[in-house]
Design a protein around this motif. Structure first.
Motif, PDB file in Angstrom:
ATOM      1  N   ALA A  73     -11.145  73.648 -44.897  1.00 54.76           N
ATOM      2  CA  ALA A  73     -10.548  74.409 -44.058  1.00 54.76           C
ATOM      3  C   ALA A  73      -9.467  73.825 -43.307  1.00 54.76           C
ATOM      4  N   ALA A  74      -9.559  72.646 -43.069  1.00 52.70           N
ATOM      5  CA  ALA A  74      -8.235  71.910 -42.202  1.00 52.70           C
ATOM      6  C   ALA A  74      -7.015  71.662 -43.141  1.00 52.70           C
ATOM      7  N   VAL A  75      -7.315  71.834 -44.640  1.00 51.26           N
ATOM      8  CA  VAL A  75      -6.187  71.829 -45.479  1.00 51.26           C
ATOM      9  C   VAL A  75      -5.786  73.145 -45.955  1.00 51.26           C
ATOM     10  N   LYS A 102       4.352  58.176 -56.445  1.00 51.16           N
ATOM     11  CA  LYS A 102       5.774  57.969 -56.807  1.00 51.16           C
ATOM     12  C   LYS A 102       5.864  57.420 -58.274  1.00 51.16           C
ATOM     13  N   SER A 103       4.968  56.243 -58.466  1.00 52.82           N
ATOM     14  CA  SER A 103       5.098  55.892 -59.857  1.00 52.82           C
ATOM     15  C   SER A 103       4.309  56.594 -61.097  1.00 52.82           C
ATOM     16  N   ASN A 104       3.171  56.981 -60.601  1.00 58.72           N
ATOM     17  CA  ASN A 104       2.256  57.910 -61.561  1.00 58.72           C
ATOM     18  C   ASN A 104       2.065  59.331 -60.854  1.00 58.72           C
ATOM     19  N   ARG A 105       2.847  60.139 -61.193  1.00 61.34           N
ATOM     20  CA  ARG A 105       2.745  61.622 -60.652  1.00 61.34           C
ATOM     21  C   ARG A 105       1.292  62.161 -60.787  1.00 61.34           C
ATOM     22  N   ARG A 106       0.494  61.689 -61.956  1.00 65.57           N
ATOM     23  CA  ARG A 106      -0.698  62.402 -62.037  1.00 65.57           C
ATOM     24  C   ARG A 106      -1.658  61.919 -60.958  1.00 65.57           C
ATOM     25  N   MET A 107      -1.247  61.140 -60.051  1.00 62.45           N
ATOM     26  CA  MET A 107      -2.264  60.511 -59.066  1.00 62.45           C
ATOM     27  C   MET A 107      -1.662  61.254 -57.679  1.00 62.45           C
ATOM     28  N   ILE A 108      -2.763  61.263 -56.879  1.00 64.71           N
ATOM     29  CA  ILE A 108      -2.666  62.005 -55.470  1.00 64.71           C
ATOM     30  C   ILE A 108      -2.980  60.756 -54.643  1.00 64.71           C
ATOM     31  N   ASN A 109      -2.143  60.389 -53.574  1.00 63.59           N
ATOM     32  CA  ASN A 109      -2.845  59.430 -52.494  1.00 63.59           C
ATOM     33  C   ASN A 109      -3.202  60.512 -51.411  1.00 63.59           C
ATOM     34  N   THR A 110      -4.484  60.122 -51.151  1.00 67.20           N
ATOM     35  CA  THR A 110      -5.136  61.089 -50.236  1.00 67.20           C
ATOM     36  C   THR A 110      -4.872  60.613 -48.690  1.00 67.20           C
ATOM     37  N   ASP A 111      -4.488  61.559 -47.719  1.00 67.57           N
ATOM     38  CA  ASP A 111      -4.556  61.258 -46.259  1.00 67.57           C
ATOM     39  C   ASP A 111      -6.096  61.410 -45.632  1.00 67.57           C
ATOM     40  N   ASP A 112      -6.105  61.396 -44.289  1.00 72.29           N
ATOM     41  CA  ASP A 112      -7.213  61.583 -43.864  1.00 72.29           C
ATOM     42  C   ASP A 112      -7.977  62.998 -43.894  1.00 72.29           C
ATOM     43  N   LYS A 113      -7.257  64.163 -44.057  1.00 73.14           N
ATOM     44  CA  LYS A 113      -7.879  65.206 -44.528  1.00 73.14           C
ATOM     45  C   LYS A 113      -8.013  65.440 -45.926  1.00 73.14           C
ATOM     46  N   LEU A 114      -7.571  64.952 -46.762  1.00 73.25           N
ATOM     47  CA  LEU A 114      -8.149  64.998 -48.069  1.00 73.25           C
ATOM     48  C   LEU A 114      -9.114  63.986 -48.563  1.00 73.25           C
ATOM     49  N   LYS A 115      -9.093  62.841 -47.706  1.00 75.45           N
ATOM     50  CA  LYS A 115     -10.322  61.917 -48.097  1.00 75.45           C
ATOM     51  C   LYS A 115     -11.624  62.694 -47.766  1.00 75.45           C
ATOM     52  N   GLY A 119     -14.513  63.141 -51.044  1.00 78.44           N
ATOM     53  CA  GLY A 119     -15.351  62.133 -51.034  1.00 78.44           C
ATOM     54  C   GLY A 119     -14.908  60.580 -50.546  1.00 78.44           C
ATOM     55  N   GLY A 120     -14.067  60.627 -49.927  1.00 80.21           N
ATOM     56  CA  GLY A 120     -13.413  59.212 -49.358  1.00 80.21           C
ATOM     57  C   GLY A 120     -12.607  58.460 -50.045  1.00 80.21           C
ATOM     58  N   LYS A 121     -12.348  58.797 -51.278  1.00 78.36           N
ATOM     59  CA  LYS A 121     -11.377  58.113 -52.159  1.00 78.36           C
ATOM     60  C   LYS A 121      -9.989  58.101 -51.632  1.00 78.36           C
ATOM     61  N   ASN A 122      -9.404  56.880 -52.035  1.00 79.41           N
ATOM     62  CA  ASN A 122      -7.852  56.703 -51.498  1.00 79.41           C
ATOM     63  C   ASN A 122      -6.894  57.235 -52.238  1.00 79.41           C
ATOM     64  N   GLN A 123      -7.354  57.318 -53.628  1.00 78.53           N
ATOM     65  CA  GLN A 123      -6.602  57.994 -54.628  1.00 78.53           C
ATOM     66  C   GLN A 123      -7.332  58.942 -55.812  1.00 78.53           C
ATOM     67  N   ILE A 124      -6.947  60.088 -56.096  1.00 78.24           N
ATOM     68  CA  ILE A 124      -7.409  60.874 -57.024  1.00 78.24           C
ATOM     69  C   ILE A 124      -6.621  61.249 -58.032  1.00 78.24           C
ATOM     70  N   SER A 125      -7.223  61.848 -59.341  1.00 79.54           N
ATOM     71  CA  SER A 125      -6.362  62.492 -60.227  1.00 79.54           C
ATOM     72  C   SER A 125      -5.986  63.709 -60.066  1.00 79.54           C
TER      73      SER A 125
END
Length: 138
Positions: A73-75, A102-115, A119-125
């Motif tokens: 809901a925060a997102v 920026k280099s691999n567009r398939r990956m998402i760098n998570t911020d605090d809300k998305l983490k 599940g606390g991952k720094n990067q997801i597909s």
């Protein structure tokens, strides 16, 4: 009788010559026709029975409103939304905050809300977005 035969021969001779000449003239006229033959009139194609176009019906499971968890809901907001809209709003959030790698567009760098959602991952597909949404809706 001889005179009659000569007259008949004279009359017959020009006719024979005319008959021989006639095919030559016809052959000359036929040559241009072969060069540009007339097109046969196209027959209309037989009409097939028109198939009724079925309107595309969305799957009811995707369109049922689901309540997002507190983390999600925060997102996307706390209103019940269909699963497709939740994924769209998640993408809007990612693009708005520039979280796509920026280099691999398939990956998402998570911020605090998305983490919290993933599940606390720094990067997801990008293919894991639907999984994270699935785990955070009721």
């Amino acid at each position: 009788m001889a005179k009659a035969a000569k007259k008949a021969a004279k009359k017959a001779a020009p006719k024979k010559a005319a008959k021989k000449a006639a095919p030559k003239k016809a052959a000359k006229k036929a040559a241009p026709k072969k060069a540009a033959p007339k097109k046969a009139a196209k027959k209309p194609a037989p009409k097939k029975a028109a198939k009724k176009k079925s309107t595309r019906k969305p799957n009811a499971a995707f369109m049922t409103p689901l309540t997002p968890s507190a983390e999600l809901a925060a997102v996307v907001g706390s209103q019940p939304l269909p699963r497709t809209e939740i994924v769209k709003k998640t993408w809007d959030y990612i693009k708005k905050n520039g979280l796509q790698d920026k280099s691999n567009r398939r990956m998402i760098n998570t911020d605090d809300k998305l983490k919290a959602v993933f599940g606390g991952k720094n990067q997801i597909s990008m293919f894991d977005i639907a999984k994270g949404v699935n785990n955070n809706v009721k």
